[in-house]
Design a protein around this motif. Structure first.
Motif, PDB file in Angstrom:
ATOM      1  N   PRO A  23       0.571  -1.624   0.021  1.00 51.01           N
ATOM      2  CA  PRO A  23       0.591  -0.066   0.201  1.00 51.01           C
ATOM      3  C   PRO A  23       0.725   1.604   0.048  1.00 51.01           C
ATOM      4  O   PRO A  23       1.924   0.920   0.938  1.00 51.01           O
ATOM      5  CB  PRO A  23      -0.931   0.083   1.721  1.00 51.01           C
ATOM      6  CG  PRO A  23      -1.358  -1.226   1.162  1.00 51.01           C
ATOM      7  CD  PRO A  23       0.282  -2.134   1.345  1.00 51.01           C
ATOM      8  N   SER A  24      -0.100   2.403  -0.778  1.00 54.39           N
ATOM      9  CA  SER A  24       1.015   3.682  -0.440  1.00 54.39           C
ATOM     10  C   SER A  24       0.486   4.766   0.382  1.00 54.39           C
ATOM     11  O   SER A  24       0.838   5.638   0.255  1.00 54.39           O
ATOM     12  CB  SER A  24       1.041   4.031  -2.014  1.00 54.39           C
ATOM     13  OG  SER A  24      -0.390   4.741  -2.464  1.00 54.39           O
ATOM     14  N   GLU A  25      -0.698   4.214   1.033  1.00 57.85           N
ATOM     15  CA  GLU A  25      -0.731   5.039   2.201  1.00 57.85           C
ATOM     16  C   GLU A  25      -1.406   4.037   3.227  1.00 57.85           C
ATOM     17  O   GLU A  25      -1.182   2.949   3.424  1.00 57.85           O
ATOM     18  CB  GLU A  25      -1.619   5.573   1.247  1.00 57.85           C
ATOM     19  CG  GLU A  25      -2.907   4.492   0.983  1.00 57.85           C
ATOM     20  CD  GLU A  25      -4.762   5.964   0.616  1.00 57.85           C
ATOM     21  OE1 GLU A  25      -5.473   6.528   1.205  1.00 57.85           O
ATOM     22  OE2 GLU A  25      -4.826   5.901  -0.713  1.00 57.85           O
ATOM     23  N   GLY A  26      -1.064   5.110   4.248  1.00 60.98           N
ATOM     24  CA  GLY A  26      -2.143   4.325   5.834  1.00 60.98           C
ATOM     25  C   GLY A  26      -0.926   3.785   6.030  1.00 60.98           C
ATOM     26  O   GLY A  26       0.273   4.168   6.276  1.00 60.98           O
ATOM     27  N   VAL A  27      -1.324   3.281   7.555  1.00 65.59           N
ATOM     28  CA  VAL A  27      -0.191   3.323   8.586  1.00 65.59           C
ATOM     29  C   VAL A  27       0.225   1.810   8.641  1.00 65.59           C
ATOM     30  O   VAL A  27       1.943   2.161   9.039  1.00 65.59           O
ATOM     31  CB  VAL A  27      -0.844   2.736   9.705  1.00 65.59           C
ATOM     32  CG1 VAL A  27      -0.995   3.951  10.407  1.00 65.59           C
ATOM     33  CG2 VAL A  27      -1.744   2.321   9.985  1.00 65.59           C
ATOM     34  N   SER A  28       0.368   1.211   7.450  1.00 67.67           N
ATOM     35  CA  SER A  28       1.545   0.297   6.801  1.00 67.67           C
ATOM     36  C   SER A  28       2.923   0.866   6.587  1.00 67.67           C
ATOM     37  O   SER A  28       3.821  -0.229   6.326  1.00 67.67           O
ATOM     38  CB  SER A  28       0.620  -0.433   5.827  1.00 67.67           C
ATOM     39  OG  SER A  28       0.474  -0.489   4.459  1.00 67.67           O
ATOM     40  N   THR A  29       2.190   1.495   6.098  1.00 68.36           N
ATOM     41  CA  THR A  29       3.408   2.433   5.259  1.00 68.36           C
ATOM     42  C   THR A  29       4.977   2.767   6.252  1.00 68.36           C
ATOM     43  O   THR A  29       5.556   3.288   5.485  1.00 68.36           O
ATOM     44  CB  THR A  29       3.372   3.824   4.457  1.00 68.36           C
ATOM     45  OG1 THR A  29       2.976   5.091   5.516  1.00 68.36           O
ATOM     46  CG2 THR A  29       2.409   3.319   3.211  1.00 68.36           C
ATOM     47  N   PHE A  30       4.357   2.838   7.285  1.00 73.95           N
ATOM     48  CA  PHE A  30       5.608   3.649   8.026  1.00 73.95           C
ATOM     49  C   PHE A  30       6.033   1.746   8.980  1.00 73.95           C
ATOM     50  O   PHE A  30       7.375   2.372   9.407  1.00 73.95           O
ATOM     51  CB  PHE A  30       4.726   3.728   9.841  1.00 73.95           C
ATOM     52  CG  PHE A  30       4.802   5.765   9.453  1.00 73.95           C
ATOM     53  CD1 PHE A  30       5.814   5.563   9.444  1.00 73.95           C
ATOM     54  CD2 PHE A  30       3.217   4.885   8.886  1.00 73.95           C
ATOM     55  CE1 PHE A  30       4.919   7.520   9.350  1.00 73.95           C
ATOM     56  CE2 PHE A  30       2.749   7.040   8.648  1.00 73.95           C
ATOM     57  CZ  PHE A  30       3.466   7.733   8.864  1.00 73.95           C
ATOM     58  N   VAL A  31       6.186  -0.159   9.117  1.00 77.64           N
ATOM     59  CA  VAL A  31       6.331  -0.833   8.886  1.00 77.64           C
ATOM     60  C   VAL A  31       8.046  -0.566   8.093  1.00 77.64           C
ATOM     61  O   VAL A  31       7.916  -0.844   6.875  1.00 77.64           O
ATOM     62  CB  VAL A  31       5.839  -1.904   7.984  1.00 77.64           C
ATOM     63  CG1 VAL A  31       6.046  -3.647   9.420  1.00 77.64           C
ATOM     64  CG2 VAL A  31       4.426  -2.101   9.204  1.00 77.64           C
ATOM     65  N   GLY A  32       9.118  -0.846   9.168  1.00 72.08           N
ATOM     66  CA  GLY A  32      10.279  -1.072   8.306  1.00 72.08           C
ATOM     67  C   GLY A  32      10.903   0.459   8.769  1.00 72.08           C
ATOM     68  O   GLY A  32      11.942   0.845   8.597  1.00 72.08           O
ATOM     69  N   GLN A  33      10.107   1.511   8.539  1.00 70.12           N
ATOM     70  CA  GLN A  33      10.839   2.828   9.013  1.00 70.12           C
ATOM     71  C   GLN A  33      11.242   2.649   9.961  1.00 70.12           C
ATOM     72  O   GLN A  33      10.594   2.236  11.396  1.00 70.12           O
ATOM     73  CB  GLN A  33       9.188   3.612   8.212  1.00 70.12           C
ATOM     74  CG  GLN A  33       9.065   4.431   7.126  1.00 70.12           C
ATOM     75  CD  GLN A  33       8.542   4.967   6.476  1.00 70.12           C
ATOM     76  OE1 GLN A  33       8.737   5.950   7.092  1.00 70.12           O
ATOM     77  NE2 GLN A  33       7.775   4.859   5.560  1.00 70.12           N
ATOM     78  N   SER A  34      12.263   4.137  10.498  1.00 71.13           N
ATOM     79  CA  SER A  34      12.128   4.702  11.661  1.00 71.13           C
ATOM     80  C   SER A  34      10.640   4.718  12.537  1.00 71.13           C
ATOM     81  O   SER A  34      10.424   5.590  12.557  1.00 71.13           O
ATOM     82  CB  SER A  34      13.213   5.550  11.343  1.00 71.13           C
ATOM     83  OG  SER A  34      12.970   7.494  11.204  1.00 71.13           O
ATOM     84  N   SER A  35      11.374   5.071  13.898  1.00 72.93           N
ATOM     85  CA  SER A  35      10.274   5.244  14.688  1.00 72.93           C
ATOM     86  C   SER A  35      10.147   6.646  14.879  1.00 72.93           C
ATOM     87  O   SER A  35       9.001   7.439  15.017  1.00 72.93           O
ATOM     88  CB  SER A  35      10.171   4.357  16.489  1.00 72.93           C
ATOM     89  OG  SER A  35      11.732   4.922  16.842  1.00 72.93           O
TER      90      SER A  35
END
Length: 351
Positions: free
Chosen positions: A55-67
């Protein structure tokens, strides 16, 4: 004067007997989580190539990103709980209709659980019809998870396909928690490959090496129990809020009774609302000197975390009915290892 004293004593005795004989207590059968066997090594597994585009939007885009990236978007959490699988769970519970739990390991977002309808969890949404999922994406009973040279294959049971789907995206996975009775989406957990494999929430075969986690110390385990206890209360209130019911108030005395029950279930090896040493919930509340109009309890074992335990209860009609009882006003919860207890009461009215 003696007559007055006798009358007062008689009224007290009648009231005492009436209270302990008419107070309603509802107890469900204990719930046991999915029976997942030990992972089986395989000589050859085929890696699937049909993972969906991320997905290109929503909270799933943060998985793997920095806190830090998550903090910049959503701000500081209301609570941080120690986790068995991540360094921390970040809890966002200011509003139950915007409820989130965010797993953080080494300053990286490893999983995000969304139970509130006001959080963007694209491509899913709370109360989304299951039929819509089957029309819009690939739903499989076997999902392979590659990590480096290792390959892990999860097999979903018939029950899993009706209550908790697993969907593969590029570099991420979604556990979609369904409410079987209404055939709708209840919540979603977006999770990275390593954390998913460490949790082993479904039957699993593997080729290569298992993912291992560092066992918590006894002190850390106590913190984990405390965090999961609060999570159970958050999660039941998320479910109640979705049905336009008032959230329950955490009661410290109920917390103690529930925690003691979970600990005893683990130590004595039984699964029941009734303690072999302290009696049923009614007797336990009486011993703790907790007054109530009505009461009820849910217990469960063998779930990997509080999220899984809650959705197990949601998909059991009698357990769900108890959690949604609009008469209840207060709640206590207790967690010990994989033993979970909820106790609900309608607080006794003061006349």
């Amino acid at each position: 004067m003696r007559t007055i004293y006798k009358l007062i004593i008689a009224i007290f005795v009648v009231g005492f007997i009436t209270y302990y004989t008419t107070s309603s207590v509802k107890e469900n059968k204990a719930l046991e989580g999915p029976q997942v066997t030990e992972p089986l090594p395989q000589q050859q597994l085929e890696e699937q190539v049909n993972a969906l585009e991320r997905p290109s939007e929503g909270v799933s885009t943060f998985v793997g990103q920095s806190s830090d990236a998550f903090l910049a978007k959503y701000g500081e959490p209301q609570r941080k709980d120690l986790s068995k699988y991540d360094d921390e769970w970040w809890i966002y519970n200011t509003s139950y209709d915007a409820f989130m739990m965010v797993g953080i390991t080494a300053q990286t977002v490893t999983q995000v659980y969304v139970g509130g309808e006001h959080i963007n969890m694209h491509p899913f949404y709370v109360q989304q019809p299951i039929d819509e999922l089957y029309r819009s994406m690939i739903i499989q009973s076997e999902v392979n998870v590659p990590i480096g040279d290792n390959l892990y294959s999860f097999t979903l049971s018939e029950e899993d396909l009706h209550t908790r789907l697993l969907i593969a995206y590029e570099g991420m996975y979604a556990q979609v928690y369904l409410h079987e009775d209404t055939s709708t989406v209840q919540a979603v957990r977006f999770i990275d490959a390593k954390t998913l494999v460490a949790q082993q929430p479904y039957e699993m075969m593997f080729m290569g090496e298992l993912v291992t986690i560092q066992p918590p110390t006894s002190f850390q385990q106590q913190e984990i129990h405390a965090g999961q206890t609060e999570q159970l209360i958050d999660l039941v209130n998320v479910a109640r809020t979705s049905q336009d019911l008032l959230p329950l108030i955490m009661d410290d005395a109920l917390q103690i009774v529930a925690q003691q029950h979970s600990e005893e279930m683990a130590q004595e090896g039984y699964l029941s609302n009734e303690s072999p040493t302290k009696g049923d919930i009614k007797e336990q509340l009486k011993t703790a000197d907790i007054a109530y109009e009505t009461a009820g309890s849910n217990v469960a074992i063998s779930y990997v975390d509080a999220i899984e335990a809650m959705h197990g209860w949601i998909n059991s009609a009698s357990h769900y009915e108890l959690m949604m009882d609009d008469a209840f006003t207060h709640v206590g919860a207790g967690v010990f290892l994989d033993n979970y207890t909820q106790i609900f009461i309608e607080q006794q009215s003061i006349e």
